[in-house]
Scaffold this motif. Structure first.
Motif, mmCIF file in Angstrom:
data_model
loop_
_atom_site.group_PDB
_atom_site.id
_atom_site.type_symbol
_atom_site.label_atom_id
_atom_site.label_comp_id
_atom_site.label_asym_id
_atom_site.label_seq_id
_atom_site.Cartn_x
_atom_site.Cartn_y
_atom_site.Cartn_z
ATOM 1 N N ARG A 364 48.590 49.094 50.596
ATOM 2 C CA ARG A 364 47.146 48.889 50.536
ATOM 3 C C ARG A 364 46.476 49.545 51.750
ATOM 4 N NH1 ARG A 364 45.621 45.147 46.891
ATOM 5 N NH2 ARG A 364 43.678 44.728 47.980
ATOM 6 N N PRO A 365 46.355 50.901 51.713
ATOM 7 C CA PRO A 365 45.672 51.590 52.819
ATOM 8 C C PRO A 365 44.257 51.039 53.007
ATOM 9 C CG PRO A 365 46.745 53.160 51.359
ATOM 10 C CD PRO A 365 46.817 51.840 50.686
ATOM 11 N N LYS A 366 43.841 50.977 54.252
ATOM 12 C CA LYS A 366 42.554 50.340 54.576
ATOM 13 C C LYS A 366 41.391 50.989 53.833
ATOM 14 C CE LYS A 366 39.688 49.014 58.521
ATOM 15 N NZ LYS A 366 39.565 49.030 60.005
ATOM 16 N N GLU A 367 41.336 52.303 53.811
ATOM 17 C CA GLU A 367 40.219 52.989 53.183
ATOM 18 C C GLU A 367 40.231 52.785 51.664
ATOM 19 O OE1 GLU A 367 36.754 54.835 52.697
ATOM 20 O OE2 GLU A 367 37.660 54.246 54.617
ATOM 21 N N THR A 368 41.428 52.811 51.061
ATOM 22 C CA THR A 368 41.537 52.592 49.619
ATOM 23 C C THR A 368 41.116 51.170 49.256
ATOM 24 O OG1 THR A 368 43.375 54.160 49.514
ATOM 25 C CG2 THR A 368 43.107 52.674 47.653
ATOM 26 N N THR A 369 41.516 50.220 50.081
ATOM 27 C CA THR A 369 41.132 48.824 49.839
ATOM 28 C C THR A 369 39.624 48.659 49.927
ATOM 29 O OG1 THR A 369 43.234 48.082 50.788
ATOM 30 C CG2 THR A 369 41.476 46.457 50.618
ATOM 31 N N ARG A 370 39.021 49.355 50.863
ATOM 32 C CA ARG A 370 37.557 49.279 51.011
ATOM 33 C C ARG A 370 36.865 49.834 49.767
ATOM 34 N NH1 ARG A 370 33.918 53.088 52.451
ATOM 35 N NH2 ARG A 370 31.887 52.369 53.227
ATOM 36 N N ARG A 371 37.337 50.984 49.250
ATOM 37 C CA ARG A 371 36.733 51.554 48.049
ATOM 38 C C ARG A 371 36.913 50.621 46.856
ATOM 39 N NH1 ARG A 371 38.997 56.354 49.913
ATOM 40 N NH2 ARG A 371 40.622 56.349 48.307
ATOM 41 N N SER A 372 38.077 50.007 46.748
ATOM 42 C CA SER A 372 38.321 49.071 45.657
ATOM 43 C C SER A 372 37.332 47.907 45.696
ATOM 44 C CB SER A 372 39.754 48.519 45.735
ATOM 45 O OG SER A 372 40.696 49.532 45.535
ATOM 46 N N PHE A 373 37.095 47.381 46.886
ATOM 47 C CA PHE A 373 36.167 46.266 47.036
ATOM 48 C C PHE A 373 34.753 46.672 46.630
ATOM 49 C CE2 PHE A 373 32.961 44.184 49.723
ATOM 50 C CZ PHE A 373 33.100 42.878 49.277
ATOM 51 N N LEU A 374 34.310 47.852 47.073
ATOM 52 C CA LEU A 374 32.960 48.314 46.742
ATOM 53 C C LEU A 374 32.807 48.569 45.245
ATOM 54 C CD1 LEU A 374 32.339 50.753 49.749
ATOM 55 C CD2 LEU A 374 31.371 48.463 49.405
ATOM 56 N N LEU A 375 33.865 49.098 44.615
ATOM 57 C CA LEU A 375 33.809 49.329 43.174
ATOM 58 C C LEU A 375 33.782 48.012 42.409
ATOM 59 C CD1 LEU A 375 36.297 52.320 42.850
ATOM 60 C CD2 LEU A 375 33.824 52.397 42.537
ATOM 61 N N LEU A 376 34.534 47.032 42.889
ATOM 62 C CA LEU A 376 34.536 45.721 42.247
ATOM 63 C C LEU A 376 33.166 45.072 42.358
ATOM 64 C CD1 LEU A 376 36.086 43.465 40.816
ATOM 65 C CD2 LEU A 376 36.795 42.618 43.067
ATOM 66 N N ARG A 377 32.559 45.211 43.510
ATOM 67 C CA ARG A 377 31.215 44.646 43.687
ATOM 68 C C ARG A 377 30.229 45.306 42.730
ATOM 69 N NH1 ARG A 377 28.688 44.645 49.627
ATOM 70 N NH2 ARG A 377 28.458 46.864 49.172
ATOM 71 N N ARG A 378 30.367 46.611 42.557
ATOM 72 C CA ARG A 378 29.484 47.321 41.634
ATOM 73 C C ARG A 378 29.708 46.838 40.193
ATOM 74 N NH1 ARG A 378 26.048 51.959 41.577
ATOM 75 N NH2 ARG A 378 25.448 52.227 39.405
ATOM 76 N N LEU A 379 30.941 46.605 39.835
ATOM 77 C CA LEU A 379 31.248 46.110 38.491
ATOM 78 C C LEU A 379 30.617 44.743 38.246
ATOM 79 C CD1 LEU A 379 35.036 47.078 38.144
ATOM 80 C CD2 LEU A 379 33.138 48.012 36.810
ATOM 81 N N ASN A 380 30.664 43.893 39.260
ATOM 82 C CA ASN A 380 30.105 42.544 39.118
ATOM 83 C C ASN A 380 28.586 42.560 39.030
ATOM 84 O OD1 ASN A 380 32.625 41.316 39.142
ATOM 85 N ND2 ASN A 380 32.646 41.116 41.377
ATOM 86 N N GLU A 381 27.956 43.602 39.539
ATOM 87 C CA GLU A 381 26.497 43.715 39.453
ATOM 88 C C GLU A 381 26.063 44.075 38.039
ATOM 89 O OE1 GLU A 381 25.577 46.654 42.340
ATOM 90 O OE2 GLU A 381 25.864 45.329 44.075
ATOM 91 N N ASN A 382 26.946 44.758 37.317
ATOM 92 C CA ASN A 382 26.641 45.161 35.943
ATOM 93 C C ASN A 382 27.610 44.434 35.020
ATOM 94 O OD1 ASN A 382 26.182 46.408 33.515
ATOM 95 N ND2 ASN A 382 26.240 48.500 34.323
ATOM 96 N N LYS A 383 27.102 43.498 34.219
ATOM 97 C CA LYS A 383 27.963 42.634 33.424
ATOM 98 C C LYS A 383 28.323 43.234 32.054
ATOM 99 C CE LYS A 383 28.118 39.437 36.524
ATOM 100 N NZ LYS A 383 29.365 39.191 37.273
ATOM 101 N N THR A 384 28.121 44.542 31.892
ATOM 102 C CA THR A 384 28.479 45.171 30.619
ATOM 103 C C THR A 384 29.974 45.011 30.363
ATOM 104 O OG1 THR A 384 26.743 46.833 30.924
ATOM 105 C CG2 THR A 384 28.470 47.322 29.308
ATOM 106 N N LYS A 385 30.305 44.461 29.214
ATOM 107 C CA LYS A 385 31.712 44.201 28.889
ATOM 108 C C LYS A 385 32.310 45.420 28.210
ATOM 109 C CE LYS A 385 34.769 40.872 26.620
ATOM 110 N NZ LYS A 385 35.572 40.660 27.832
ATOM 111 N N LEU A 386 33.436 45.884 28.735
ATOM 112 C CA LEU A 386 34.124 47.036 28.166
ATOM 113 C C LEU A 386 35.245 46.574 27.242
ATOM 114 C CD1 LEU A 386 34.436 49.314 31.328
ATOM 115 C CD2 LEU A 386 32.776 49.506 29.476
ATOM 116 N N VAL A 387 35.318 47.202 26.101
ATOM 117 C CA VAL A 387 36.394 46.930 25.149
ATOM 118 C C VAL A 387 37.326 48.131 25.145
ATOM 119 C CG1 VAL A 387 36.998 46.431 22.764
ATOM 120 C CG2 VAL A 387 34.892 45.485 23.740
#
Length: 619
Positions: A364-387
């Motif tokens: 879990r490289p620090k920079e990769t973990t940071r990008r993952s967190f920011l992407l997850l936050r973006r996903l939670n802001e948009n509740k569109t459900k993907l199938v």
């Protein structure tokens, strides 16, 4: 302990003495020959007399000194122990239940004993359903290419998708730390490792196979009754800490599970189907043929899910997802902002899942973990459900069987021949594909014998091992492709065919320019022992390139190979075209054309062709 041993010996003597009840003795002799008792001792029902021997290799499993070869003495010793040693009921609950149910009056002589530890274990499992799980092949791991099986114990009222609370029973080898390569293979083939059962939460198996090893799981629910489940679990308890010899090809994970099913439902004789080898996939088929499977569930690996999600993206969206996984600022780019909300969510979700997949293997490289967190936050802001639709592949147990016999007619060097072929296992690049991975070939014990015009009989090839793993590369994934082969085979040398021993292998890359296709290039090497070469042992670097294409019931392989021997001036080149057509799930025909050229500075150059039409039957 000494007092208990003395009492046990006295009780054993009394039980088999002339003063003992003769009817009990007759019953015990008969019971020792029953399917249930033999199954509890892991003794093959097809053996008798001096051939009787338990598969268990641990003295702790037996009470009689010759219990592993004499089921009657083991039965008598168990009865004697039950009368004087209370904790035997806890050590052998399945044996205890069997004897109490089948020997009249024994229950009056055995004082019931409360086995708290065993009862707590049964309560924790709370099993009402048993599921056979098949972990499919792992392309880049030779020891995992055959797949693996284990059992899952589901509690009451388990709902679909909530099996994380279930327990998995696994049988595996205890591999010595540091063993690898040839030593690992040699010990595994010759029983050099002890094997034992272990039970773990099912979610640990999902993590191991589904996530870490990228292996799809197939879950087969079994129609065992509650009584049969109770008998199996009681016997599983008896096997705690007990060692077996472990052999990769027969006494392995799958064979041991069949023995447990034979304990649960005596008379199935599932284990008897595998006197030589027990391939995990074949054992699943035997369970199916035994009418034990009620329904099947497919659990794709995280890699399968990720590839399905990436396949849904357009070319532009795929490029954005890859760029976003590397640079979070892509979220502010014009090409991303102009996408619809649904498209943006799909791109962000794909990039996030791809980063999670990478983190599984790269830490879990620090920079990769940071990008993952920011992407997850973006996903939670948009509740569109993907199938994400995932197409279920063909069931592996419904694919072609793993042994094969073939009959061919052909021509080589202007001579006609007939050929018979036998393969012990398992699958090659052109075999019927349903239930198997594309781009994978694993063959063990492959024999070819030819009868030429004029009556000459030749061993054309005796192949111990042949593996090809074509793992396609793309922008997201960059696996290596590789091959390995060990055989004795005919090779044209100094104007005649010579039987040589060789080992070859190589590695390289493959791509999928079209759907259902592979283009590959491998750097190869060959070590050959050939008495007709200038040096008996010679090394040859080489190259192999090819194209593989799959239709629904047909496969085409075109490949070319070249070797340059280092210690003399011999060169060998080959171009091959092979086309197979599936006649049925267990039958196919195959046409092949091979063009060979042998060049040497000291001998005349030679070119020749070989054509062959082959019928194959899988069994």
């Amino acid at each position: 302990m000494k007092v208990k041993a003395v009492l046990l010996s006295i009780a054993f003597f009394i039980f088999i003495s002339p003063n003992a009840d003769s009817q009990d003795y007759v019953n015990s002799a008969q019971l020792a020959k029953t399917e249930q008792w033999r199954a509890l001792l892991h003794i093959n029902m097809q053996t008798e007399g001096s051939a009787l021997e338990s598969y268990v290799d641990d003295a702790n499993f037996f009470l009689a000194s010759d219990g592993n070869t004499n089921p009657e003495n083991e039965l008598l010793a168990t009865i004697a122990a039950l009368k004087v040693q209370d904790d035997i009921q806890c050590k052998f609950p399945a044996r205890t239940s069997f004897l109490l149910e089948n020997i009249e009056g024994l229950a009056k002589e055995v004082v019931p004993f409360h086995c708290q530890e065993y009862k707590d274990w049964r309560k924790k499992l709370n099993t009402s359903k048993v599921v056979l799980v098949f972990a499919s092949a792992q392309l880049n791991s030779p020891s995992s290419m055959y797949g693996h099986t284990f059992l899952r114990f589901d509690p009451d009222n388990v709902e679909q998708g909530s099996t994380y609370l279930s327990y998995a029973l696994n049988f595996g080898a205890s591999v010595t730390e540091g063993d690898a390569g040839f030593l690992y293979a040699a010990k595994g083939l010759t029983g050099g490792y002890p094997g034992h059962f272990s039970a773990n939460p099912y979610f640990e198996k999902i993590k191991e196979y589904n996530r870490l090893e990228n292996r799809d799981l197939w879950e087969y629910e079994l129609n065992l009754t509650q009584t049969e489940i109770d008998t199996m679990l009681a016997h599983v308890w008896e096997l705690q800490g007990i060692n077996f010899e472990y052999f990769f090809f027969d006494e392995n994970c799958s064979f041991r599970l069949l023995e447990l099913l034979d304990v649960a439902r005596p008379g199935l004789y599932l284990a008897k189907n595998f006197p030589v080898t027990a391939m995990p996939l074949d054992t699943v088929r035997v369970v199916q043929e035994g009418d034990l499977i009620t329904q099947t569930q497919y659990r794709p690996s995280i890699l399968t899910e990720l590839k399905a999600q990436l396949a849904m993206l357009s070319d532009e969206e795929s490029e954005l997802a890859l760029a976003l996984s590397q640079d979070i600022e892509v979220l502010n780019s014009e090409s991303f902002i102009k996408l619809s909300k649904v498209q943006q969510q799909s791109v962000v979700d794909s990039a996030y899942r791809y980063l999670r997949y990478q983190n599984t293997f790269n830490g879990r490289p620090k920079e990769t973990t940071r990008r993952s967190f920011l992407l997850l936050r973006r996903l939670n802001e948009n509740k569109t459900k993907l199938v994400i639709p995932i197409e279920q592949p063909g069931r592996p147990d419904l694919g072609h069987k793993t042994a094969m016999v073939g009959f061919s007619l052909g021509q080589n060097l202007d001579k006609s021949f007939a050929e018979i072929k036998y393969r012990g296992s398992y699958h090659d690049l052109l075999d019927p594909m349903s239930g198997y991975y594309t781009g994978m070939s694993l063959n063990m014990v492959n024999l070819m014998v030819r009868l030429y015009d004029g009556g000459d009989v030749k061993l054309e090839k005796a192949e111990l091992l042949d593996i090809v793993s074509l793992s396609a590369r793309n922008d997201y994934f960059s696996p290596w492709s590789w091959k390995a082969n060990i055989s004795v085979e005919q090779q044209w040398t100094m104007d005649k065919e010579v039987l040589v021993t060789q080992g070859s292998g190589g590695g390289g890359v493959s791509y999928q320019p079209l759907e259902n296709s592979y283009v590959f290039l491998l750097a190869t090497g060959r070590l050959e022992f050939n008495r007709k070469l200038d040096t008996y042992a010679s090394v040859a670097p080489g190259l192999q390139a090819g194209f593989l294409y799959y239709w629904p019931i047909s496969t085409l392989l075109v490949d070319a190979e070249h070797y340059q021997f280092l210690f003399d001036q011999t060169q060998r080149s080959r171009v091959s075209i092979e086309q197979s057509v599936e006649l049925g799930i267990n039958d196919s025909i195959r046409f092949s054309a091979n063009f060979h050229r042998v060049e040497s500075n000291t001998h005349e150059n030679k070119s020749f062709q070989e054509f062959k039409l082959e019928y194959r039957h899988y069994f």
